[in-house]
Design an enzyme around this catalytic site. Structure first.
Site, short mmCIF file in Angstrom:
data_model
loop_
_atom_site.label_atom_id
_atom_site.label_comp_id
_atom_site.label_asym_id
_atom_site.label_seq_id
_atom_site.Cartn_x
_atom_site.Cartn_y
_atom_site.Cartn_z
N TYR A 31 0.86 -1.18 0.00
CA TYR A 31 0.00 0.00 0.00
C TYR A 31 0.90 1.23 0.00
O TYR A 31 1.86 1.29 -0.75
CB TYR A 31 -0.98 -0.05 1.17
CG TYR A 31 -2.17 0.83 0.95
CD1 TYR A 31 -3.00 0.67 -0.17
CD2 TYR A 31 -2.47 1.86 1.84
CE1 TYR A 31 -4.08 1.50 -0.39
CE2 TYR A 31 -3.55 2.70 1.62
CZ TYR A 31 -4.35 2.52 0.50
OH TYR A 31 -5.42 3.35 0.27
N LYS A 84 -20.85 -20.24 -9.02
CA LYS A 84 -20.23 -20.09 -10.33
C LYS A 84 -18.81 -19.56 -10.18
O LYS A 84 -17.88 -20.01 -10.87
CB LYS A 84 -21.07 -19.13 -11.17
CG LYS A 84 -20.72 -19.12 -12.67
CD LYS A 84 -21.11 -20.44 -13.31
CE LYS A 84 -21.01 -20.42 -14.82
NZ LYS A 84 -22.15 -19.77 -15.48
#
Length: 423
Positions: free
Chosen positions: A39, A94
């Site tokens: 970060y 899925k």
């Protein structure tokens, strides 16, 4: 039995933690230095690189291996319009299949939008996050316009799996069924019962494997889809027949092939008896097919039969397609999933079923023997060769059609990479 299955399913989804997918870091993150790279301030370097060259996103982020599984919940399984929130378990599932079979990081996104334009705007707005878009469980006819528009407007592959994924697996099964019965595609008479998303896509795909559109008849919930009707939308009209018929029974008389993407028990034994010798029947309604497996075989012992169920031979299962179609598309950074790529996937699946079955597949299904024939038209979902075979065929087709932006130079290395990725 039903109560036990319900209990087991709900426990599976809730324990030991709710849901079926999670996010896992791919970089070290245990020291101050590592966090500074992950970060602030280190992340700014990656951000600057992408601001200067958008293609750098494929190098410095996970964009190239991510797919969004997006639905508005308007046509979920056989449950209908149950809304976006209730569709979330299906979209999570899925996403899990994308990861397990294709090695693709997929994220489920449920959109509260029934309006076509609103749905398209939403997907278009979030598309920069992803390398591909898998549309799922969107009702017809809206799904056709959504699929068409997003394919045209986005520079990443978009596929509505209920349409195109189903069509790919159906085509693979028919290629092999016609091979077994010695049939010439151009001479086949085909009846498709159902005229929704899957049916329309199947009709389009069948024409690409050599079946003539004039030899196809679609039937919807009202009657045969003919040019003499005045209630057809533009998608049905494209495949409307000139024949003066009304009922499914009239359409199926003398037909070689029946494809059901409709509901249980609409194909009667009497209808089946009128079909041509050695008929090919793909009865894909779930959980109960258009004609029961036992009834079909008792009525016509000469038939080739497939369903959408895993407890019968020849399961037409979309998991044979979408993880590997997207795998190949992502690996060559395809702009779209075009017809050539889908056709390549269908032929790759058909050809794989003709090869000797690995011992690992036999063990996975508790079988002693399995070979190409009436009861083995298409590969089993746990066949480890699927990723390498289908993804490579799709990638190669994308390069030939011009959809690929990152051509593969070393095919041996690419196939080895696909084999090495764990399932």
């Amino acid at each position: 039995m039903e109560t036990n299955q319900k209990t087991a399913a709900l426990r599976y989804h809730s324990e030991p933690r709710p849901g079926k997918i999670e996010v896992v870091p791919t970089k070290p993150h245990h020291t101050q230095e590592e966090l500074a790279l992950a970060y602030s301030p280190g992340v700014a370097e990656a951000a600057r690189a992408i601001a200067e060259d958008p293609e750098a996103a494929y190098r410095y982020t996970n964009k190239g291996n991510t797919v969004a599984v997006i639905s508005n919940g308007t046509a979920v399984l056989g449950l209908g319009d149950i809304g976006p929130l209730a569709s979330k378990p299906v979209m999570e599932g899925k996403s899990m299949l994308f990861k397990v079979f294709g090695g693709i990081d997929a994220f489920d996104i449920e959109v509260d939008a029934h309006n076509t334009e609103e749905f398209i705007r939403t997907v278009r707005a979030i598309a920069p996050t992803f390398g591909g878009i898998n549309l799922e469980d969107i009702k017809a006819p809206e799904c056709f316009e959504i699929d068409r528009r997003l394919q045209a407007e986005l520079e990443i592959p978009v596929m509505h799996d209920d349409q195109h994924g189903t069509a790919v697996i159906v085509a693979a099964a028919l290629i092999n069924a016609m091979k077994i019965t010695g049939r010439e595609p151009a001479r086949q008479r085909v009846v498709i019962n159902g005229a929704g998303a899957a049916a329309i896509a199947c009709a389009g795909m069948l024409s690409r494997i050599g079946i003539r559109p004039e030899n196809m008849v679609l039937c919807d919930s009202r009657s045969a889809v003919t040019r003499h009707r005045t209630d057809l939308n533009v998608y049905k009209r494209e495949f409307a027949t000139d024949r003066r018929i009304t009922t499914l029974a009239e359409a199926i008389d003398g037909a070689d092939i029946f494809i059901g993407v409709s509901k249980a028990d609409v194909l009667t034994p009497a209808m089946l008896r009128t079909m041509a010798p050695r008929p090919i029947v793909l009865a894909l309604a779930n959980p109960d097919p258009e004609i029961a497996y036992e009834t079909a075989h008792a009525t016509r012992p000469d038939l080739i039969f497939a369903t959408g169920r895993s407890d019968f031979p020849n399961q037409v299962n979309n998991v044979l397609g979408f993880p590997y179609i997207f795998r190949g598309a992502l690996d060559v950074r395809a702009r779209r999933i075009d017809d050539a790529m889908k056709l390549a996937a269908a032929h790759a699946l058909a050809e794989l079923a003709r090869e000797p079955v690995p011992t690992s597949v036999l063990r996975a299904y508790g079988l002693e023997h399995l070979e190409f024939g009436r009861d083995y038209l298409i590969p089993k979902p746990f066949d480890p060769r699927l990723r390498c075979t289908v993804a490579a065929a799709v990638a190669r087709a994308a390069m030939k059609s011009g959809s690929a932006r990152k051509p593969i130079a070393d095919w041996d290395a690419y196939r080895e990479q696909l084999r090495a990725e764990p399932m």
